[in-house]
Design a protein around this motif. Sequence first.
Motif, PDB file in Angstrom:
ATOM      1  N   THR A   1      36.232  17.433  -2.498  1.00 33.40           N
ATOM      2  CA  THR A   1      35.343  17.660  -3.642  1.00 33.40           C
ATOM      3  C   THR A   1      35.556  16.596  -4.707  1.00 33.40           C
ATOM      4  O   THR A   1      34.592  16.075  -5.289  1.00 33.40           O
ATOM      5  N   ILE A   2      36.836  16.264  -4.972  1.00 37.79           N
ATOM      6  CA  ILE A   2      37.124  15.262  -6.002  1.00 37.79           C
ATOM      7  C   ILE A   2      36.540  13.910  -5.602  1.00 37.79           C
ATOM      8  O   ILE A   2      35.958  13.194  -6.430  1.00 37.79           O
ATOM      9  N   VAL A   3      36.673  13.570  -4.320  1.00 33.76           N
ATOM     10  CA  VAL A   3      36.108  12.296  -3.843  1.00 33.76           C
ATOM     11  C   VAL A   3      34.601  12.280  -4.049  1.00 33.76           C
ATOM     12  O   VAL A   3      34.022  11.283  -4.539  1.00 33.76           O
ATOM     13  N   LYS A   4      33.957  13.386  -3.707  1.00 33.58           N
ATOM     14  CA  LYS A   4      32.502  13.438  -3.826  1.00 33.58           C
ATOM     15  C   LYS A   4      32.070  13.372  -5.295  1.00 33.58           C
ATOM     16  O   LYS A   4      31.129  12.649  -5.653  1.00 33.58           O
ATOM     17  N   VAL A   5      32.779  14.109  -6.147  1.00 31.01           N
ATOM     18  CA  VAL A   5      32.441  14.090  -7.574  1.00 31.01           C
ATOM     19  C   VAL A   5      32.616  12.684  -8.136  1.00 31.01           C
ATOM     20  O   VAL A   5      31.756  12.169  -8.872  1.00 31.01           O
ATOM     21  N   GLY A   6      33.750  12.052  -7.789  1.00 30.05           N
ATOM     22  CA  GLY A   6      33.999  10.702  -8.291  1.00 30.05           C
ATOM     23  C   GLY A   6      32.921   9.728  -7.863  1.00 30.05           C
ATOM     24  O   GLY A   6      32.437   8.928  -8.681  1.00 30.05           O
ATOM     25  N   HIS A   7      32.532   9.775  -6.594  1.00 31.13           N
ATOM     26  CA  HIS A   7      31.494   8.852  -6.107  1.00 31.13           C
ATOM     27  C   HIS A   7      30.145   9.147  -6.755  1.00 31.13           C
ATOM     28  O   HIS A   7      29.379   8.227  -7.065  1.00 31.13           O
TER      29      HIS A   7
ATOM     30  N   GLY B   1      29.924   7.505  -9.877  1.00 30.09           N
ATOM     31  CA  GLY B   1      30.059   6.052  -9.811  1.00 30.09           C
ATOM     32  C   GLY B   1      31.467   5.559 -10.013  1.00 30.09           C
ATOM     33  O   GLY B   1      31.675   4.425 -10.470  1.00 30.09           O
ATOM     34  N   MET B   2      32.471   6.359  -9.700  1.00 29.09           N
ATOM     35  CA  MET B   2      33.868   5.990  -9.904  1.00 29.09           C
ATOM     36  C   MET B   2      34.551   5.646  -8.585  1.00 29.09           C
ATOM     37  O   MET B   2      34.182   6.129  -7.516  1.00 29.09           O
ATOM     38  N   THR B   3      35.584   4.832  -8.679  1.00 32.74           N
ATOM     39  CA  THR B   3      36.500   4.602  -7.577  1.00 32.74           C
ATOM     40  C   THR B   3      37.505   5.749  -7.551  1.00 32.74           C
ATOM     41  O   THR B   3      38.010   6.159  -8.605  1.00 32.74           O
TER      42      THR B   3
END
Length: 759
Positions: free
Chosen positions: A694-700, A703-705
């Motif tokens: 979830t964190i990966v998806k939210v970050g992407h 627009g975040m790395t």
Amino acid sequence: MEASDDNDVLDIIEDDGQIGSTAPGRVWRLLVVDDDEIVHASTKYSLHDIDILGRRLELTHAKSAAEAHAILRTDSDFAVILLDVVMETPDAGLKLVRIIREELKLTTLRIMLRTGQPGYAPELAVIRDYDIDDYRTKSELTRNRLLTSLFTALRAYSHIQALELSRKGLERIIAASAGLFRRSSLRSFCEGILLQLGGLLDVEANGFVLARVAPPTAARLGNGEEPLILAAAGPFCHLSGTPLSHVEDGPLRTLIASALEGKRSVYLDGVTVLYIPGQSGDDLAIYVATGREIGPDVRRLLEVFCSNVALGFDNVSLLDDVRSLAYYDTLTGLANRTLFLEEIGSRIARQSPSAGVLTVLLLDLDHFQSVNDGLGHETGDRLLLAVANRLGSVFSDRHAVSRIASDMFGVLVWLKQPLDERDLVRAVDLCFADPFTINGHPIDIRISGGYVLADDRESDVHRLVRRAGMALKGAKRSGRGRILRFDPAMEEELHGRLSLVSRLAEAQANGQFSLVYQPQIALSDGTPFGSEALLRWQLPEGTWVRPDQFIPVAEDAGHILSLGEWVLRQACLHQVHWRDSAVGRLRMAVNVSVRQLRDGSFVHSAERILSSCNADPRDIELEITESHAMENDQVLATVRTLRGMGFSIAIDDFGTGYSSLSRLQQLPASVLKIDRSFVTDLGTVPESRSIAATIVKVGHELGMTVLAEGIETAEQEEILRSLGCDAAQGYLYAKPMPAPQFERWILDNMPARLPAAVS
């Protein structure tokens, strides 16, 4: 001609309506002193059924000066004495005059001298010095002349008596007022009013004092414009401290309301209501059950008394307000910190096995500042009032709940057995289980708390509060939303923290701090693209102080400002050195404390460091923990300024705070770091994998790395790579290293030339 004059006087008496219109039970007492029985008989006959100035005459007879002296020694309540000059001795009457004025001090008694022997007439000086009203020979004292002389004497007596009563009344008022002014609390002052009124009116102090208070005080008392009974006595004593509406007698309530609305005193047969306008805007009313109607003379005395009461009421009200400010919180009306401490001491003094063990509990609203910043201080105040009311409804003992700081409350409660501690925590949790509705909007508030038990061996109030505070801080450091009991280990930890505080400045001055660097790896190809600068503290004896021990201490003590500036400068110097050497261009991540972000000079400090080190802000990444990033608008504004200067912004420890996506979206962050607590359990706990995904998806999506911390196994790396995580750091690749060792590691693990830093 004289007889005609006497008749004229008698006509005046009759025209005034005094003869034949006697007030029941009221008399003029006359003492007739003469050694002649005929004089007694004729005087009695002449004055039979005569009324003067509305009163009938009552005669007492004495046959000698000695007998009269004996009567006056035990009964001096006479208006006029008809005194023969010559009795047992030629000057017996004159000697009695001296005794009356000098020995018996009867100054209001009127003296009329009579003699059957004109040769024994008193000298003019005697008449003057001993205040003799009239002197007549018995032969000339006709009935008309006797009545005329009596009228004059009684009128003089009436005036002198009124003046004397006024003087004594004023003395009593002065004494009563002095007694009132010695009372320093509002309730005591009002109780004194009833006591002094009872003395002035010679009645039992049966009644009450009430006030219709002005709006500011009304808000504090919580009774609006309804009159409040401040003190009561006699059959009304149970009404003290209650509104007027609690008086069951309807006509009495109407009478009080009439006096207050009409702004006037009311005198009835058996009942008196005194109205007193307060200079500060508070209307005061005093109800007294007098048992009789108050006459005009006494009313005038009461008016003087009420004037003094009004002045004293304003002064005592002011003093009471000052005392209230000293001991009570102006917003909630709860006891403040001062009274909280006094109440602890008072309860410890009366602690007994039957009462249980006194428990001191401190409660702090989590993230209350966010409410103030996001919804405004008015909403914050309303929330505090709602919290105070809810706590007060559960812990209802007097002064059981206090507001001891901005969003911190104190609670005092007796616990009788260990299981009660669970009930205490459960009761507090229930207070905050439901949201608070403020201005029609629900607000969820979490609470952190710490408590301590005051056993028989502990009587130091300040130590108890400190220990409860230690438990509260422990609850906040462990993630908030908890209530912890004080443990002696907390005190040991605090002593250790204080020891560290005393050594921090010396450590910084003596160069005991250093930086180590941990590589950051691109998961796509394993290429190192940056590093995180980590602060370390080595003591002179060679031992190391863990960062999780000294960094929070440095933040609390304020050393983090100078220490953080040193860290940023050293990191920039190393980054520039590597950029200009064989290592090449690497992104340098530096942790920034919330204390630095709150400090108004941090932005200027960062500008100076960039300039002096010749560093490019695009190569510097400032790491901010999630909870600090969400703290308030001031921090957000500082972060935006730093981002505008070219710094990269990373959100550290993501997933452990209490972010809202809308708030996260406002942050100008370019990197989202997954906390190591989720990485550790990736291969064993399905929920951790879901959270990481979830964190990966939210970050992407934003627009975040996304970078994961704490990777120690190849399995963890593979899972993160499969989830689309961009970068990683952890012991799988390298431990944090000093700068020279880091340089060698980079040169051994990098391509021929590093590309520009990942952004």
